[in-house]
Every structure is written in structure tokens, then in C-alpha cells.
Design a protein around this motif. Structure first.
Motif, PDB file in Angstrom:
ATOM      1  N   GLU A  99       1.509  -1.023  10.724  1.00  0.00           N
ATOM      2  CA  GLU A  99       0.829   0.064  10.006  1.00  0.00           C
ATOM      3  C   GLU A  99       1.683   1.317  10.049  1.00  0.00           C
ATOM      4  O   GLU A  99       2.389   1.568  11.012  1.00  0.00           O
ATOM      5  N   LYS A 140       2.654   2.134   3.330  1.00  0.00           N
ATOM      6  CA  LYS A 140       1.860   2.433   4.522  1.00  0.00           C
ATOM      7  C   LYS A 140       1.676   1.212   5.422  1.00  0.00           C
ATOM      8  O   LYS A 140       1.295   1.348   6.572  1.00  0.00           O
ATOM      9  N   GLN A 141       1.925   0.025   4.879  1.00  0.00           N
ATOM     10  CA  GLN A 141       1.826  -1.211   5.654  1.00  0.00           C
ATOM     11  C   GLN A 141       3.084  -2.034   5.422  1.00  0.00           C
ATOM     12  O   GLN A 141       3.636  -2.025   4.320  1.00  0.00           O
ATOM     13  N   ARG A 142       3.510  -2.747   6.485  1.00  0.00           N
ATOM     14  CA  ARG A 142       4.712  -3.576   6.381  1.00  0.00           C
ATOM     15  C   ARG A 142       4.411  -4.973   6.903  1.00  0.00           C
ATOM     16  O   ARG A 142       3.861  -5.129   7.992  1.00  0.00           O
ATOM     17  N   GLU A 143       4.795  -5.957   6.109  1.00  0.00           N
ATOM     18  CA  GLU A 143       4.720  -7.346   6.546  1.00  0.00           C
ATOM     19  C   GLU A 143       6.128  -7.732   6.990  1.00  0.00           C
ATOM     20  O   GLU A 143       7.060  -7.726   6.193  1.00  0.00           O
ATOM     21  N   ASN A 196       0.824  -1.205   0.000  1.00  0.00           N
ATOM     22  CA  ASN A 196       0.000   0.000   0.000  1.00  0.00           C
ATOM     23  C   ASN A 196       0.863   1.262   0.000  1.00  0.00           C
ATOM     24  O   ASN A 196       0.682   2.153   0.824  1.00  0.00           O
ATOM     25  N   TRP A 239       2.142  -7.729  10.989  1.00  0.00           N
ATOM     26  CA  TRP A 239       1.930  -6.613  10.077  1.00  0.00           C
ATOM     27  C   TRP A 239       2.046  -5.329  10.885  1.00  0.00           C
ATOM     28  O   TRP A 239       1.584  -5.279  12.029  1.00  0.00           O
TER      29      TRP A 239
END
Length: 184
Positions: free
Chosen positions: A83, A60-63, A57, A81
Motif C-alpha cells: 500500500e 497507491k497500491q503495488r502488486e 489505483n 501487495w
């Protein structure tokens, strides 16, 4: 990969990713098996990294894929995850972690680098390289024996070679199927 592993610098690597598939035989037919989104890289690249994460995204998001315990307060735990964008505070915390790192003896580091290169030839080569090191250097690198990360790397290279050998047979089967039973 070896050049990066032997570098005296800390390296941040950024990669593109794409949807990957794997060809599998199901009831004699070749089918595509989705593998998810994977970075475009050498197969074991992520394994060699200290930490890794996938950004989604627009960042904006990290796995969190891989993160050692000492970096988890900054980035999170593998499988989680997170944010929000990476922040300057996280960058500063990472820099402070790097600055506080224990400095290794150059000879010990060169020996560990040579072990890392031996991993590419598999477990047998790693064992031989480990045994060739002086006991003092062995203790400095791994007080309880050859480090697990090196063993895992060597095993991964062995597995990759075995899969490549098996893949040759699968490719021949696929070619025969596409050519109507005739091998290329």
C-alpha cells in the motif's frame, strides 16, 4: 530486449497494461479465456527484469510480481501487495543497492551478454555457446555451470516457438470454423 540486456546502465522500464484474453478450444468451440491484466510488451520481457511490479489505483497500491531477496526489504516479496506510493526513501535504497553492486570484468560481461543473445535461439544454442567459452570465463559467470536464469530464458524461447507452431494449427482451425469449414 538484447540492447537493454547488454546496456552498461541500470534501466527502469514503465509499461502500460491491458486486459488480455486467450483463444481456447472447449468441446470443439473456440472460447475466450481471460488472462488478467498484463503489460503490453514482448512475451518474455518481464522475465528478463530484475524486479517488477504492477501499480494499481493511480500508484497507491503495488502488486509485487518479481523481486530478488536483496530488494525485498525495499519493495516486498513476489505475490504480495503493498500500500502507498513508492517513496524517495525507496528510490534512495535502490540507488544505494546499485552503487554497492559488484563490478564485473568487461570480458566476462560480454561473454554473459553473448549467452543471453544465444538464449533467443533456444536451449541447444545456449549449450553450444556455453561450451565455446573458456573454462575461466565459465567459472566467473556460473561457478556451478550455466546459470539457471539463462537456462530458463532459453527454455522460454523454445516454449514460445513451440506454442507459435501449435498456434498456427489453432488459427487454421479458427479460420475453418469462421469460413464454415473451408480453410483460407
Amino acid at each position: 530486449m538484447n540492447a537493454m540486456l547488454q546496456s552498461p546502465l541500470h534501466i527502469v522500464a514503465c509499461m502500460r497494461a491491458r486486459e488480455k484474453v486467450k483463444l481456447v478450444k472447449v468441446n470443439g468451440k473456440t472460447e475466450y479465456e481471460p488472462q488478467g491484466v498484463l503489460p503490453i510488451q514482448e512475451k518474455n520481457f518481464t522475465f528478463e527484469l530484475t524486479a517488477s511490479m504492477m501499480l494499481w489505483n493511480g500508484g497507491k497500491q503495488r502488486e509485487i510480481i518479481k523481486c530478488p531477496a536483496e530488494l525485498q526489504p525495499m519493495f516486498g516479496t513476489a505475490g504480495e501487495w503493498a500500500e502507498g506510493y513508492l517513496t524517495a526513501e525507496q528510490g534512495k535504497a535502490l540507488r544505494d543497492w546499485v552503487d554497492g553492486a559488484k563490478q564485473l570484468d568487461d570480458g566476462v560481461q560480454r561473454a554473459r551478454d553473448s549467452l543471453q543473445m544465444a538464449c533467443e535461439k533456444g536451449m541447444e544454442a545456449l549449450v553450444a555457446a556455453w561450451k565455446a567459452l573458456p573454462a575461466k570465463v565459465q567459472r566467473a559467470i556460473g561457478p556451478k555451470g550455466c546459470p539457471d536464469d539463462l537456462k530458463k530464458s532459453a527454455m522460454a524461447f523454445d516454449q514460445e516457438r513451440a506454442e507459435a507452431a501449435a498456434g498456427g494449427a489453432e488459427l487454421a482451425d479458427l479460420n475453418a470454423s469462421v469460413l464454415g469449414g473451408q480453410a483460407a
